[in-house]
Design a protein around this motif. Structure first.
Motif: not given
Lengths: 293, 355, 255, 256, 447
Positions: E157-161, E395-398, E415-427
């Motif tokens: 859902y984060w990528s969805e946002a 790659t996450i896309a929808a 539409i691809k989500a930027d996987s780097t954006l939240f990576a740190d938060v999730i880690k």
């Protein structure tokens, strides 16, 4: 302020719908002294049967008549298979039996008719019109008129017809009613049938709004606080209680919700109901008996 | 003085047991302990432990909890699951925020938290009676479901607001395995059953039953009805709180507000009604019924080999119909619940042995 | 300090139907006072007002020197007012002995934790309760049925359990609502002997309702006749016996 | 009037239980002849009410049942007929404590008695007017909720309601209970009028023995769920031991 | 004596129960097959979405079995187990099938429920069984070092946002134009619904749009107040995170307060035919995020039509559900399972995989564009590559789809989500979880 009124009006319309569902409970409570948990399942059953018939090209009113007939059959079956064997048992047992009944009804409904979501078009547009700055849906207005008409019809039936007076007699004093020859099984069948038809109307109005699907049967849970506030045995009470709960929930969601960071309407009605109970233990219109020792 | 019953022949069952009750009871307790702690863990498979035995025991315990309130004190609750959820969420937060606490202490504290909540939601019992009282506890049901979804603090901000069971250990002894979890459940249950017996055999239990049977007479005799009712809510909720912890941690391995929903409350209610009111062991019959019926129906269908890729939905709906019908049937035929079967069976047996 | 109980101008009505109408009454210490009158005369209502089951609309009550406008049933019990019931009000799923033990509730001081875990005050209390209960059970000849569930007992025996339950807490005032209803002559005589013995042995003041005028005349020291919520006559048995009002009220109009 | 016709109502050796075990009526036999007023006397708890309910089949709601014996109505066994069927056949009970429908108006109460007969609108009106001629008070109060009327009026409503069923036999349970003597007198006079005018029979359970025996043709005295004594009203009035049974047998009997 | 007899009676009863419970084990031997325990919820409030989903799943596996002769010859044994969407029943299903069935091996479990996914986390870790939740897993489980056995494949859902914000940015003319745009999120008040609060907060700070969060209580059959709130707030876009009945009610209520349907973007669980159709005309123009694009034009879907549906072998009762969102979702999920088996077989040989082998396979999945074309799934799925520290896919896309009143049409490409954006938060969240649970994360470079 317009916002407040709009919320209030929307809440009141929703409340009228709650009231409609609650009427079904009141009828059954008056006749059989039980909070019929299966009422929600009956709403679901009626709506799903109706919509399935309509989808098969059957005319609206024919489908309505056929579904009503099915609800009458259901009532007769319930009287014979559940109510009669459980005569003179305590209210909690009866309540549990209606819980079991709700499993049977919604299980059977889905077994035969499937679990799909159906769209139901009752031919009323759900479009808001502007009434001096207040947007009110035509559907709400017509639905409310239907509810009001239904209540009026029921009121006339209860005050003028033999069946109505008999029902009130049973509700008032079951033993005395039996003593003058009123037959409880007959009253039960009739009342459960009427409740079934009320469930059908409720199912159509709710179903038109949210689609016909399993969650229709959850209206039961909305009806309980309505009944507590209005009293289990009063139709005007059911409507008033419905309006209270509808308006209260809508306003609470808007004004109380943000303060506590979320929607509060899942429990607000119950807290309102408990508060009412503490002040008026028999509800707005109910009557309390004196315990004799 | 001469007595009246010379002229009044007395008939009916007596409360005492024909054979020496003390010996019988001791034998029963010892057998139970051997079976529970020796036989079952030795022979039961993981599947049996994890998906049948543990849930049956825990649900039976939930039934006991509600039975204390409903069967003994005559009060109504439609929100048992809410008190269970209070238990599990407090236990979770205790372990999280005070990791030094040993498990038994956590369990007791979780129970006490639930008891406090129970007292609060039991307050309306002082004014209202019967089915109306259900509304207040139903309010608890919805309120706590809301509270635990609305305030992620309770689930330590986990993504799905779901808490995951902490490691279960007791003085370094790991209880993670099915047998370990089983032993935890069965130990806690045994202790709570003992506690329940102490309660119902005490003056408290007697006065609960007095209130249940005839509240006016009880108050006329000086029973402090109000505080007794609140104590009933407190003790029942204490039990439910601990039950909730076991359900979440020892059985599911997780918990969220939805786990303890209205359906669960109704299940507990069914257990009491099916098992029988005012019994302790009857609850396990009720719980076994609740846990096993769906599985059994499922297996029956499977073994009849009609389920393979056929419409499982129709079958499950059919199960729902059957389950509902069985409940109605039991209510009609066995007003005293399934425990009446065993009681009757035992009596018949005893009568035959005597002749 | 002659009177234990004094009621003045007590009125009570249900939904507009008058049950008690400005009733005044004095009960002396250690006497047996009988309330008689036709069904529906307000006798049970009067007992219910005395021990707080009903709240009077008007009037007040003086019990043992303390004045009340209304009293709660629990409070009445703790002040020493015991009570039996007209209709069966036993705890029907408990044994006879448990019923009697429940009658001791007002003497319990231990908190519920002590009760449950059987320590502290509970230990002494348990023994004390058991002794008292057994004494009363023996006194009323209920030994053979002490462990029977009361709902399986005969009507007459249940009445005695009810009496035992009220008596065990050693009340100052014992209210008996038709203790002999449904009994035959022998049983009635036996029961009235028991009541007299209680009164004599423990000095308990007793207010009782009974229809059997013959029994009442032999048992009571003081008779109050009610009719239609009013007091029709009040006095010693001899006086009542000859009061024409009483005959009219109690036996109906005779032509 | 004391002449007793066979085959009207006959109760033979009836035993009735509440729950599983509690015996309320041990062994009661009695007869009511057509056109008679029969009094069922006895103290509280003697089994009067239970006997009446056994006849009208209203024990069920109190979890009671007839466990032995026969109840015959015009020589037909009616033990198992429902209350409703009994009403249709002409047996109606007026319950102890009146039991009017409190929330219904006086007129609705009375009308409800005729439902079992399925009358036309006009016939219903006629029956109603008939009841009003017997109880003229009620006509003035017809629009008032029955729960708000006095005890005597409620008793009249209850009797009027029962009469709407066109009964041949009315089972009347303690009509005098809680009512002022003058009101009781009035009600009994009306009953006598009905009995003489329309030939309706009455089986009435009463505590007020003098009163009941004044109006009755026949009497039965119950004690501990058994018939202890029976006879014509005259005989019973004359016997001293009636007072023993009914008022208790202690020596200082009340003079009269 | 009575005790003894009672015990015997009880024991007999228990034996009968036990016999019944163990009875299916005596069914025909399935050694050499790969078990696919299909967790169903054909009853309860969410059944309408499961039925086509389950059919897509079953149809594809049937196609693999019957047309392709299995996965490199290994037949897949589908064994249904009804959970009714409850965790309790789900756990029973898991316990029933975790060790295989009649000799068929279990390589992975697809719980089909986010709640069950969480519930099984510890058990799966102990049992070493991979838990796969395409589109509905735990976001923190993306970190496979902490969650070796969880596979929240394909979407979160984060990528969805991110994708929503991306799409709105496209519509308003670029990210810089987002400043001052009001995006209201109407969410189902549950863990699922609340999951986008945090990422939207971060995104709103980053791009300057106004983030309005409005909860709808379960089940969501009354939303008048919420929509009035949306209208009053002057929202430009609504991100609708509905579930079940909430979605059609939302669309209808929006129409009632005069909010245009083409400014409402539904979440992946608000974007099926059953979500839009009950709303009637009000839903015309309604948008939704789709990871499982509907339609019947994809190669594999056409093949299924020809080889399965038209042969009368489909699990669908109602063929109008063919090619719907949930049907295609089922197909996609089945593809991930079959592709994981293929991946594993490359390493372990062409035989049924064990759970441990399944875990390896799922961790080394690589469905690239070439393979997608081979599968005939072009446009149906986007490339999926997992690694030890990315169990979701790199790659996450929808796509964004739109309802035309009758059916869904695809409106955008992936539409691809930027996987780097939240990576740190999730880690960081995963690390916190590991700390709470006392788990030592695996090394990323262990394979």
């Amino acid at each position: 302020m317009a916002y407040f009124f709009e919320t209030l009006i929307a809440g009141l319309f929703a409340g009228l719908m709650y009231g409609l569902v609650a009427i079904g409970f009141v009828l059954i409570y008056k006749a059989s002294g039980v909070f019929n948990f299966a009422q929600g399942a009956m709403v679901f059953l009626a709506a799903l049967v109706f919509v399935t018939l309509v989808e098969h090209g059957i005319h609206f009113w024919v489908a309505f008549a056929a579904t009503s007939a099915l609800m009458v059959l259901t009532a007769v079956a319930i009287e014979a298979l559940v109510l009669r064997p459980l005569r003179n048992r305590d209210p909690l047992t009866l309540f549990m039996a209606t819980l079991g009944l709700s499993f049977v009804i919604d299980g059977a409904t889905q077994f035969f008719l499937g679990t799909d979501v159906h769209m139901l078009d009752v031919g009323i547009d759900d479009i808001a019109d502007d009434y001096g700055g207040l947007f009110i849906s035509r559907f709400d207005i017509i639905a409310s008129l239907i509810v009001i008409a239904l209540v009026a019809v029921l009121a006339i039936v209860f005050s003028k017809t033999r069946m109505g007076v008999s029902l009130r007699a049973v509700a008032d004093d079951t033993l005395a009613a039996q003593s003058i020859g009123i037959r409880l099984p007959v009253i039960w069948r009739i009342v459960w049938s009427v409740a079934g038809i009320v469930a059908l109307v409720a199912g159509l109005l709710w179903g038109a709004r949210q689609g016909v699907q399993y969650s229709l049967s959850l209206v039961t849970l909305k009806a309980l606080p309505v009944l507590i506030i209005g009293g289990f045995s009063s139709i005007p009470g059911a409507i008033t209680g419905g309006l209270f709960v509808g308006a209260g929930e809508a306003l609470a969601d808007i004004y109380l919700g943000p303060l506590v960071g979320g929607s509060v309407s899942t429990w607000f009605a119950y807290i309102l109901a408990v508060a009412f109970l503490l002040v008026r233990p028999a509800g707005l219109f109910g009557d309390r008996d004196i315990e004799r020792v | 003085m001469t007595t009246l019953q010379d002229t009044v022949p007395e008939t009916g069952p007596t409360a005492s047991i024909v054979t020496n009750p003390a010996v019988l009871r001791l034998a029963l307790v010892l057998t139970s302990i051997v079976v529970a702690f020796g036989v079952v863990p030795a022979i039961a498979t993981d599947y049996w432990l994890s998906s049948i035995i543990i849930p049956t025991i825990v649900m039976g315990l939930a039934g006991i909890s509600l039975n204390l309130l409903q069967g003994y004190a005559g009060l109504v609750s439609l929100g048992s699951a809410a008190f269970m959820s209070v238990g599990v969420f407090s236990a979770y937060n205790l372990i999280l925020r005070a990791p030094a606490l040993p498990l038994p202490v956590v369990l007791v504290l979780a129970g006490l938290t639930a008891a406090g909540v129970g007292i609060f939601f039991g307050l309306p019992a002082l004014r209202i009676k019967g089915f109306y009282l259900g509304a207040s506890t139903l309010g608890a049901q919805f309120f706590f479901q809301w509270l635990f979804t609305n305030y992620p603090w309770f689930s330590n901000n986990s993504q799905s607001l779901t808490i995951s069971a902490p490691r279960l250990e007791f003085f370094g002894y790991d209880l993670q395995s099915p047998v370990g979890r089983y032993l935890l459940v069965v130990t806690v249950t045994a202790l709570l059953i003992g506690f329940a017996f102490l309660v119902v055999k005490s003056r408290l239990g007697r006065e609960w039953m007095a209130i249940r049977d005839m509240e006016t007479a009880a108050s006329v005799l000086g029973v402090r009805v109000a505080s007794r009712k609140l104590q009933a809510y407190a003790i029942s909720s204490f039990f439910l709180g601990i039950t909730g912890v076991l359900w979440g941690f020892a059985y599911l391995g997780t918990a969220d507000a939805h786990t303890y929903n209205l359906d669960k409350s109704f299940q507990v209610l069914f257990i009491v009604l099916i098992g029988g009111t005012a019994t302790i062991f009857g609850n396990f019959l009720g719980a076994a019924f609740i846990v096993l019926t769906p599985i059994l129906l499922d297996h029956l269908v499977l073994s009849a080999n009609i389920a393979y890729l056929s419409d499982q939905g129709a079958i499950t709906n059919l199960q729902r119909v059957i389950f509902g019908a069985i409940i109605i049937f039991i209510l009609i035929k066995e007003p005293d619940g399934l425990s009446a079967w065993t009681r009757r069976g035992a009596e018949a047996l005893r009568a035959r042995l005597k002749t | 300090m002659a009177s234990l109980l004094e009621l003045s101008n007590v009125s009570l009505s249900f939904r507009g139907v008058t049950a008690l109408n400005a009733l005044s009454l004095t009960v002396a210490r250690s006497e047996i006072c009988a309330l008689i009158g036709p069904n529906g005369a307000g006798k049970s209502s009067l007992l219910n007002v005395i021990n707080g089951v009903y709240r009077a609309d008007a009037g007040d009550i003086v019990f043992d020197g303390a004045r009340f406008e209304a009293i709660r049933p629990g409070k009445a019990a703790r002040l020493g007012i015991g009570r039996t019931f007209q209709h069966n009000a036993l705890f029907r799923r408990l044994t006879a002995r448990e019923n009697v033990l429940a009658g001791l509730s007002r003497h319990g001081g231990a908190c519920f934790i002590e009760n449950v875990f059987r320590f502290g005050r509970d230990r002494k209390e348990r023994n004390d309760f058991a002794a008292r209960a057994d004494r009363v059970i023996a006194f009323l000849g209920l030994d053979t049925v002490r462990d029977r569930i009361v709902s399986t007992l005969s009507y007459g025996t249940q009445k005695r359990v009810d009496l035992a339950r009220a008596l065990v807490s050693e009340p100052k005032l014992l209210l008996l609502d038709e203790p002999m209803a449904g009994m035959n002559q022998d049983e009635k005589k036996e029961m009235s002997r028991v009541i007299a013995e209680i009164n004599r042995t423990f000095g308990t003041t007793i207010v009782l309702i009974e229809h059997d005028v013959g029994i009442v005349l032999g048992l009571a020291h003081h008779i109050v006749v009610l009719d239609y919520g009013r007091k029709v006559a009040d006095g010693a048995p001899e006086a009542i016996r000859n009061d024409p009002n009483v005959i009219a009220a109690y036996l109906g109009t005779v032509h | 009037m004391t002449h007793e016709k066979a085959g009207f109502l006959e109760v033979r050796n009836v035993e009735a239980l509440y729950g599983q075990a509690i015996l309320a009526v041990h062994d009661v036999s009695l007869k009511v002849g057509e056109g008679n007023i029969v009094a069922l006397l006895g103290a509280n708890g003697a089994g009067k009410s239970t006997t009446l309910k056994a006849i009208s089949n209203l024990l069920g709601p109190a979890r009671g049942r007839v466990s032995k014996g026969d109840i015959l109505w015009r020589d037909e066994q009616i033990n198992d007929l429902s209350a409703s069927k009994l009403v249709a056949r002409g047996i109606v009970q007026v319950l102890e404590g009146r039991h009017v429908f409190q929330q219904l108006t006086v007129e609705e109460n009375i009308l409800s008695g005729a439902f079992v007969r399925k009358l036309s609108r006009n016939a219903l009106r006629e029956s109603l007017e008939q009841v009003y001629t017997w109880f003229p008070y009620l006509k003035q109060k017809r629009k008032i909720k029955a729960g708000l009327t006095s005890g005597g009026e409620q008793q009249m409503v209850a009797i009027g309601r029962a009469l709407m069923t066109k009964p041949r036999l009315v089972l009347l349970d303690e009509p005098s209970m809680g009512l002022a003597p003058i009101v009781v007198q009035e009600i009994f006079e009306i009953l006598r009028g009905l009995n003489r005018g329309s030939g309706v029979s009455f089986l009435l359970a009463e505590q007020n023995a003098n009163l009941a025996l004044k109006y009755a043709d026949h009497g039965y005295i119950l004690e501990m769920g058994r018939v202890a004594l029976s006879g014509t009203a005259e005989e019973l009035r004359a016997r001293d031991d009636v007072h023993d049974f009914y008022l208790g047998g202690a020596k200082p009997s009340v003079p009269h | 004596m009575s005790m003894l007899s009672k015990t015997i009676a009880l024991a007999t009863g228990a034996l009968i129960v036990a016999a019944t419970l163990n009875a299916p084990v005596q069914a025909q031997d399935a050694t050499g097959q790969q078990l696919y325990p299909l967790f169903t919820y054909r009853t309860g409030p969410y059944a309408p979405s499961f039925i086509p989903f389950g059919a897509g799943n079953i149809d594809y596996l049937r196609y693999v079995n019957e047309v392709e002769g299995g996965v490199n010859g290994v037949k897949i044994l589908v064994q249904e187990c009804e959970t009714a969407y409850t965790i309790e029943r789900g756990i029973e299903c898991y316990e029933r099938y975790k060790n295989g069935f009649n000799g068929a091996l279990t390589a992975a479990v697809y719980p089909h429920s986010s709640g069950l996914d969480v519930a099984l986390t510890d058990k799966a870790r102990a049992d070493k069984i991979p838990i796969v939740s395409p589109g509905g897993g735990q976001n923190i489980a993306t970190d496979g070092r902490v969650f070796p056995y969880q596979f929240p494949l394909i979407f979160d859902y984060w990528s969805e946002a991110q994708i929503i914000v991306d799409y709105i940015a496209q519509q308003v003319g670029g990210y810089e134009k987002l400043k001052g745009v009001k995006i209201a999120t109407l969410y189902h008040d549950s863990g699922y619904g609340r999951d986008t609060i945090e990422p939207l907060g971060i995104l709103s700070k980053k791009y300057g749009f106004e983030d309005i969060q409005i909860p709808v209580p379960h089940p969501g059959e009354q939303q008048q107040a919420q929509w009035q709130q949306i209208r009053r707030a002057g929202a430009d876009w609504v991100f609708l995170r509905g579930w079940g009945v909430m979605t059609p009610v939302a669309i209808k209520t929006a129409a009632r307060v005069g909010f245009p349907a083409d400014r409402i973007i539904g979440d992946i669980w608000s974007g099926s035919e059953d979500d839009a159709r009950p709303a009637g005309v009000a839903a015309k123009g309604y948008l939704a995020v789709s990871v499982f694009p509907p339609g019947t034009d994809y190669g594999i879907i056409k093949t299924l039509k020809e080889k399965i549906v038209d042969q009368g072998k489909s699990d669908l009762k109602d063929n109008s559900k063919f090619g719907t969102v949930y049907y295609n979702y089922g197909v996609i999920e089945a593809i991930t399972f079959v592709e994981a088996l293929r991946t594993g077989q490359q390493k372990f040989g062409n035989r049924p995989l064990t759970a441990e082998e399944g875990q390896w396979a799922l961790e080394n999945l690589n469905i690239d564009q070439k393979r997608i074309i081979e599968l005939g799934a072009e446009g149906l799925i986007s490339p999926l590559k997992t690694t030890i520290d990315n169990h979701k896919g790199e790659t996450i896309a929808a796509k964004i789809i739109q309802w035309n009143g009758e059916s869904w049409n695809t409106r955008t490409d992936w539409i691809k989500a930027d996987s780097t954006l939240f990576a740190d938060v999730i880690k960081a969240k995963a690390a916190a979880y590991a700390a709470e649970k006392g788990i030592t994360p695996r090394e990323a470079a262990s394979n």
